[in-house]
Scaffold this motif. Structure first.
Motif, PDB file in Angstrom:
ATOM      1  N   PRO A   1      33.704  35.357  46.358  1.00  0.00           N
ATOM      2  CA  PRO A   1      32.785  35.609  45.239  1.00  0.00           C
ATOM      3  C   PRO A   1      31.660  36.564  45.588  1.00  0.00           C
ATOM      4  O   PRO A   1      31.261  37.408  44.775  1.00  0.00           O
ATOM      5  N   GLU A   2      31.143  36.451  46.833  1.00  0.00           N
ATOM      6  CA  GLU A   2      30.046  37.330  47.242  1.00  0.00           C
ATOM      7  C   GLU A   2      30.490  38.784  47.279  1.00  0.00           C
ATOM      8  O   GLU A   2      29.756  39.686  46.840  1.00  0.00           O
ATOM      9  N   LEU A   3      31.676  39.018  47.795  1.00  0.00           N
ATOM     10  CA  LEU A   3      32.154  40.394  47.924  1.00  0.00           C
ATOM     11  C   LEU A   3      32.484  41.008  46.565  1.00  0.00           C
ATOM     12  O   LEU A   3      32.337  42.217  46.376  1.00  0.00           O
TER      13      LEU A   3
ATOM     14  N   TYR B   1      35.684  46.234  48.067  1.00  0.00           N
ATOM     15  CA  TYR B   1      36.426  44.995  47.829  1.00  0.00           C
ATOM     16  C   TYR B   1      36.741  44.843  46.340  1.00  0.00           C
ATOM     17  O   TYR B   1      37.845  44.440  45.964  1.00  0.00           O
ATOM     18  N   ARG B   2      35.783  45.170  45.509  1.00  0.00           N
ATOM     19  CA  ARG B   2      35.984  45.048  44.075  1.00  0.00           C
ATOM     20  C   ARG B   2      37.080  46.010  43.594  1.00  0.00           C
ATOM     21  O   ARG B   2      37.875  45.680  42.712  1.00  0.00           O
ATOM     22  N   GLU B   3      37.131  47.167  44.206  1.00  0.00           N
ATOM     23  CA  GLU B   3      38.174  48.128  43.837  1.00  0.00           C
ATOM     24  C   GLU B   3      39.551  47.590  44.192  1.00  0.00           C
ATOM     25  O   GLU B   3      40.512  47.723  43.422  1.00  0.00           O
ATOM     26  N   ILE B   4      39.653  46.967  45.380  1.00  0.00           N
ATOM     27  CA  ILE B   4      40.926  46.355  45.780  1.00  0.00           C
ATOM     28  C   ILE B   4      41.286  45.227  44.819  1.00  0.00           C
ATOM     29  O   ILE B   4      42.435  45.094  44.375  1.00  0.00           O
ATOM     30  N   ALA B   5      40.281  44.417  44.490  1.00  0.00           N
ATOM     31  CA  ALA B   5      40.518  43.280  43.598  1.00  0.00           C
ATOM     32  C   ALA B   5      40.968  43.756  42.218  1.00  0.00           C
ATOM     33  O   ALA B   5      41.896  43.192  41.622  1.00  0.00           O
ATOM     34  N   GLU B   6      40.345  44.790  41.695  1.00  0.00           N
ATOM     35  CA  GLU B   6      40.701  45.277  40.364  1.00  0.00           C
ATOM     36  C   GLU B   6      42.094  45.884  40.340  1.00  0.00           C
ATOM     37  O   GLU B   6      42.831  45.733  39.360  1.00  0.00           O
ATOM     38  N   SER B   7      42.471  46.555  41.437  1.00  0.00           N
ATOM     39  CA  SER B   7      43.813  47.137  41.491  1.00  0.00           C
ATOM     40  C   SER B   7      44.877  46.050  41.503  1.00  0.00           C
ATOM     41  O   SER B   7      45.954  46.205  40.910  1.00  0.00           O
ATOM     42  N   GLN B   8      44.586  44.924  42.164  1.00  0.00           N
ATOM     43  CA  GLN B   8      45.539  43.823  42.191  1.00  0.00           C
ATOM     44  C   GLN B   8      45.465  42.996  40.919  1.00  0.00           C
ATOM     45  O   GLN B   8      46.451  42.394  40.508  1.00  0.00           O
ATOM     46  N   LEU B   9      44.302  42.969  40.300  1.00  0.00           N
ATOM     47  CA  LEU B   9      44.145  42.218  39.066  1.00  0.00           C
ATOM     48  C   LEU B   9      45.065  42.765  37.980  1.00  0.00           C
ATOM     49  O   LEU B   9      45.672  42.022  37.211  1.00  0.00           O
ATOM     50  N   ALA B  10      45.202  44.083  37.966  1.00  0.00           N
ATOM     51  CA  ALA B  10      46.050  44.708  36.951  1.00  0.00           C
ATOM     52  C   ALA B  10      47.520  44.351  37.137  1.00  0.00           C
ATOM     53  O   ALA B  10      48.297  44.329  36.195  1.00  0.00           O
ATOM     54  N   LEU B  11      47.879  44.037  38.390  1.00  0.00           N
ATOM     55  CA  LEU B  11      49.276  43.741  38.688  1.00  0.00           C
ATOM     56  C   LEU B  11      49.562  42.245  38.717  1.00  0.00           C
ATOM     57  O   LEU B  11      50.603  41.781  38.253  1.00  0.00           O
TER      58      LEU B  11
END
Length: 595
Positions: free
Chosen positions: A572-574, A581-591
């Motif tokens: 959550p902190e990252l 980290y948020r960019e990685i998370a958003e790229s995986q969120l879409a998939l």
């Protein structure tokens, strides 16, 4: 170099070597005595009509022949024994050296080249040693003795010997000088063709998928053609050596008979002496042919010896503190000299700390890792995430000293990892590598690599934690199920889970999991991570992962970018504080859906 390499291998076989030398000298002496006795039979028996002399000298010839044959057989047998032992020891030394090299050192040679050096090159030296101990001492003795005895029979006729011996030696020198670079090039070409073949066998599915069979066939054909051309050149030189030598010797024999016949007619020479002289010419020919066979194989063996010596002379970039010889490791690493606490168990073996660690491959323009500092305590899990090529696996490989840092230091249990013997250091870790590798054998044998004394019950418990029971129940042989080389008979997910089970059997205070969930479906991934959380609750767990769902529950997450820690914290902190980290998370969120 070749002589020195063989000499080192012979130190423990002095008795056999001296026996071989003695037998070969006896063999040479017997060969040289036979023409003399034969000449005496002709002059004293046949010409003089002395039947008793013929019988007596014939018996002597029979005894000499038996001694000659027995000594040749004995020398050949002992020579083969010594050569086989040298080959065995060479292979063992090369294997041991390869095992001591780091992955970085192995990459400098290449897997195919190291395989060829440990097998084919050692075999070439072994074959050369057989020839050496079959011919080396007998050949010179027969050659020198034949020249001396030929001159003794007739000084004037020995001019022929004075002419042909230097001529034969010159022919051999010119051919052997050309053979040496050809054989050296041939071994390199053998490495190249073997490497291409190995790539094509391993990557056959990729080649077929992209319909590149014709291209790969042409690539192998070019390497094969180059190797064939090299072998043809060397074979032509070797094939031409014997006819040239036979031509010179036969012409010299004709000259001996011609001039010898005139000398007999003039009463200056006996028929027996001419017969013995011709026999000594043949002895000299035999000695030169022995030398020729040795010299034909010597260039190839010398090239192989250079390649083996290069491996044996390579100092491992990662030095074991338990080694007797202290030295330096990778560039910038501290000397691998045992510290005062070397060999002692650590007070807190699960405590892992990085202190300003950096790593740079030799010759690289930029470091792979720079200024890495963090602490992982027992009972916690630490995850490492980042884009491809950010240095995640390299960082993990520094902990068990598959590589050594070029800057800073790493401590486990408060002790620098370079002060801990490698066996003790790696024995305190459960490691699941990025590429799941299994060995030929059974499932049980592969699992027991992690704990050789593990019972079947412990194996099943580890398999259950690793979520393998579903496919294990379908195997009629269970733990005795055979596994193909590299685990080829299993799927990627099955191999990964078996590797995790193998690591769990170590019951280690520190676990390193390098992208160990990539081949698993989400359901299996979730159940496996829950089981690992319970099983490894008291241990320190370091996880490298591409999938954030595999690390979101970690106590601490390190975000790597271009070899540096750009952020660290919980999931959550990252998400709030780290753009990377948020960019990685958003790229995986879409998939993948919500994290």
């Amino acid at each position: 170099m070749l002589v020195g390499l063989i000499r080192r291998q012979l130190r423990g076989q002095r008795a056999h070597v001296w026996a071989i030398v003695l037998l070969q000298l006896v063999q040479a002496a017997a060969n040289l005595l036979l023409p003399t006795v034969n000449a005496a039979i002709i002059d004293d028996g046949i010409v003089a009509g002395d039947t008793a002399a013929i019988s007596r000298l014939g018996t002597v010839m029979a005894v000499i022949a038996v001694v000659q044959a027995s000594s040749a057989i004995g020398a050949g047998y002992l020579g083969a024994v010594v050569a086989m032992r040298i080959g065995r020891r060479l292979r063992a030394e090369v294997f041991a050296r390869i095992q001591s090299l780091s992955s970085q050192d192995v990459a400098l040679f290449g897997t195919q080249s190291l395989t060829t050096r440990a097998t084919n090159d050692a075999q070439q030296i072994q074959a050369f040693t057989v020839l050496v101990f079959t011919m080396l001492f007998a050949g010179p003795a027969m050659g020198i003795g034949g020249i001396v005895l030929a001159v003794q029979q007739d000084v004037a006729l020995s001019v022929v010997v004075i002419v042909i011996v230097p001529l034969l030696l010159l022919i051999m020198y010119l051919i052997v000088r050309r053979l040496i670079p050809l054989y050296r090039e041939g071994q390199d070409l053998l490495d190249r063709s073997g490497g291409i073949l190995r790539e094509q066998i391993i990557g056959v599915d990729v080649i077929r998928a992209f319909v590149r069979q014709d291209h790969e066939a042409r690539r192998f054909a070019r390497a094969n053609a180059a190797l064939t051309a090299n072998n043809l050149q060397s074979a032509l030189l070797v094939a031409g050596m014997l006819p040239m030598i036979m031509l010179v010797v036969n012409l010299s024999s004709v000259a001996v008979v011609w001039f010898g016949g005139h000398r007999i007619q003039a009463g200056l020479m006996n028929l027996g002496a001419l017969t013995a002289f011709i026999a000594y010419i043949m002895q000299i020919l035999l000695a030169i042919m022995m030398a020729m066979y040795v010299l034909m194989t010597a260039p190839r063996a010398a090239a192989c010896a250079e390649r083996i010596q290069a491996v044996l002379d390579t100092e491992p970039s990662v030095r074991d503190t338990s080694s007797r010889v202290a030295g330096t490791g990778s560039r910038g690493a501290r000397p691998a000299v045992p510290g005062p606490d070397a060999g002692k168990p650590a007070a807190n073996p699960g405590l892992l700390q990085f202190h300003g660690v950096g790593f740079c491959y030799p010759g690289a323009e930029a470091p792979v890792l720079a200024d890495i500092s963090f602490t992982a305590s027992p009972g916690t899990s630490l995850a490492i995430v980042g884009s491809t090529g950010s240095g995640k696996s390299t960082l993990l490989n520094l902990i068990p000293r598959f590589l050594d840092p070029t800057e800073g230091r790493i401590t486990v249990g408060g002790r620098d990892v370079r002060d801990v013997p490698l066996a003790q250091l790696r024995g305190s870790m459960g490691i699941v590598p990025q590429h799941s590798h299994l060995f030929t054998g059974t499932i049980a044998a592969n699992l027991r690599m992690g704990a050789p004394g593990a019972t079947d019950e412990e194996l099943w418990a580890a398999l259950e934690t690793a979520q393998t029971m579903r496919f294990m129940r379908d195997l009629p042989l269970g733990l005795a199920t055979p596994v193909g080389q590299g685990g080829a008979s299993l799927s990627g997910g099955q191999r990964q889970r078996l590797c995790i089970a193998r690591a769990l059997l170590r019951k280690a205070p520190l676990y390193l999991l390098d992208d160990s969930f990539s081949a698993l479906d989400y359901d299996t991934d979730t159940r496996l991570r829950q089981a690992l959380d319970q099983q490894l609750a008291a241990a320190t767990t370091i996880v490298v992962a591409e999938r954030l769902s595999a690390v979101e529950d970690a106590d601490l997450i390190l975000v790597l970018d271009d070899g540096r820690i750009v952020a660290q914290g919980t999931h959550p902190e990252l998400l709030l504080a780290s753009a990377t980290y948020r960019e990685i998370a958003e790229s995986q969120l879409a998939l993948d859906g919500p994290l």
